[in-house]
Design an enzyme around this catalytic site. Structure first.
Site, short mmCIF file in Angstrom:
data_model
loop_
_atom_site.label_atom_id
_atom_site.label_comp_id
_atom_site.label_asym_id
_atom_site.label_seq_id
_atom_site.Cartn_x
_atom_site.Cartn_y
_atom_site.Cartn_z
N ASP A 127 19.40 21.02 -13.21
CA ASP A 127 20.50 21.98 -13.22
C ASP A 127 21.39 21.77 -12.01
OD1 ASP A 127 18.52 22.92 -11.46
OD2 ASP A 127 17.88 24.48 -12.83
N ASP A 184 11.90 36.04 -13.49
CA ASP A 184 12.25 36.60 -14.81
C ASP A 184 11.86 35.66 -15.95
OD1 ASP A 184 14.10 34.56 -14.57
OD2 ASP A 184 15.87 35.86 -14.64
N HIS A 240 12.66 32.41 -16.23
CA HIS A 240 13.58 31.31 -16.56
C HIS A 240 12.98 29.95 -16.23
CE1 HIS A 240 15.56 31.87 -12.34
NE2 HIS A 240 14.89 30.74 -12.30
#
Ligand code: F6R
Length: 261
Positions: free
Chosen positions: A67, A136, A138
């Site tokens: 990313d 969370d 991800h």
């Protein structure tokens, strides 16, 4: 999904670095997908030690990003390109040409995302993808409710992720970009082997939901349940909410050594 419970982060780094080394011995020009953040650092440290110690030759390895932040200027020390160069490419002594990632400075972000998926395919696909996990759930920056079939695209970070990452930006959340380019969940699932490392109590809930919860877009990492070769390496703290912890420990203890990860 194989779950390996290790005593601490260093042991997790060692076990994954050995899997990468084994891959490079079988396939010297393997394409390694690398995550950034704090968690994978013990992997890169252990792999660098193996290369410096002559245990494995990584000179033909190729590296690609998972990313990238959108909008950080080229060369910004916290752009993931800079981070991967600093933490992986340079320590392993690889030439810059063996490394590629999505262009977070592109004017046409969508075109840059599509180009990155094409570049991954043209490189023959990722052989081993290293992942961390967000509090969370991800993976990459596929935040909760990401499509389980998503391709590389722009995503908006949750407030929680921006708070978590502010430590890399002088603890100033205003400096943390709102947007990222991330490999999609569908893209990540195309890697031949996916290895997720999670350490610390803060990841325990996300790990339990990933491994033992239902397959759900609300917990993006649960998509790894669909992968034929996914390995989740966790330290005792990150494993603390697993109901099947004893089973995973017994399974790994009885695993034939030749199987590797
Ligand atoms: C980073 C990435 C993220 C991180 C995750 C955990 O390239 O893709 O999914 O792996 O946010 O970050 P740390 O390891 O810093 O807790």
């Amino acid at each position: 999904m194989e779950v390996v419970i290790v005593p601490d982060a260093t042991a997790g780094g060692e076990i994954i670095a050995e899997a990468v080394a084994g891959l490079l011995r079988r396939k010297p020009d393997a394409l390694l997908g690398v995550a950034t953040g704090s968690t994978p650092l013990p992997i890169y440290t252990a792999l660098t030690a193996k290369v410096s110690g002559g245990e494995v030759d990584a000179s033909r390895a190729r590296v690609c990003q998972l990313d990238e932040y959108v909008g950080l200027p080229a060369g910004h020390p916290e752009s993931y390109r800079s981070v991967v160069l600093r933490q992986v490419v340079e320590p392993l002594g690889l030439p810059g040409t063996s490394f590629f990632g999505p262009d977070g400075t592109a004017e046409d972000v969508q075109a840059a995302c599509e180009e990155y998926d094409r570049a991954l395919a043209a490189a023959g696909g990722v052989d081993l993808q290293i992942l961390g996990i967000g509090t969370d759930g991800h993976i990459g920056f596929n935040e909760p409710c990401s499509s389980l079939r998503s391709r590389t695209r722009i995503k908006t970070l949750t407030e929680q992720t921006r708070v978590d990452n502010a430590r890399f930006f002088d603890d100033d959340i205003d400096q943390v970009p709102h947007h990222v380019i991330t490999q999609g969940i569908g893209t990540i699932l195309e890697a031949r082997h996916v290895v997720l490392l999670a350490t610390g109590e803060g990841k325990a809930e996300a790990v339990a939901q990933t491994v033992e919860g239902p397959l759900a877009a609300l917990v993006p990492a649960s998509a790894l349940q669909l992968h034929p070769h996914a390995t989740v390496v966790v330290d005792e703290a990150a494993a603390s909410k697993l109901k099947l912890g004893d089973y995973f420990r017994a399974t790994y203890a009885a695993k034939p050594e030749w199987q590797g990860l």
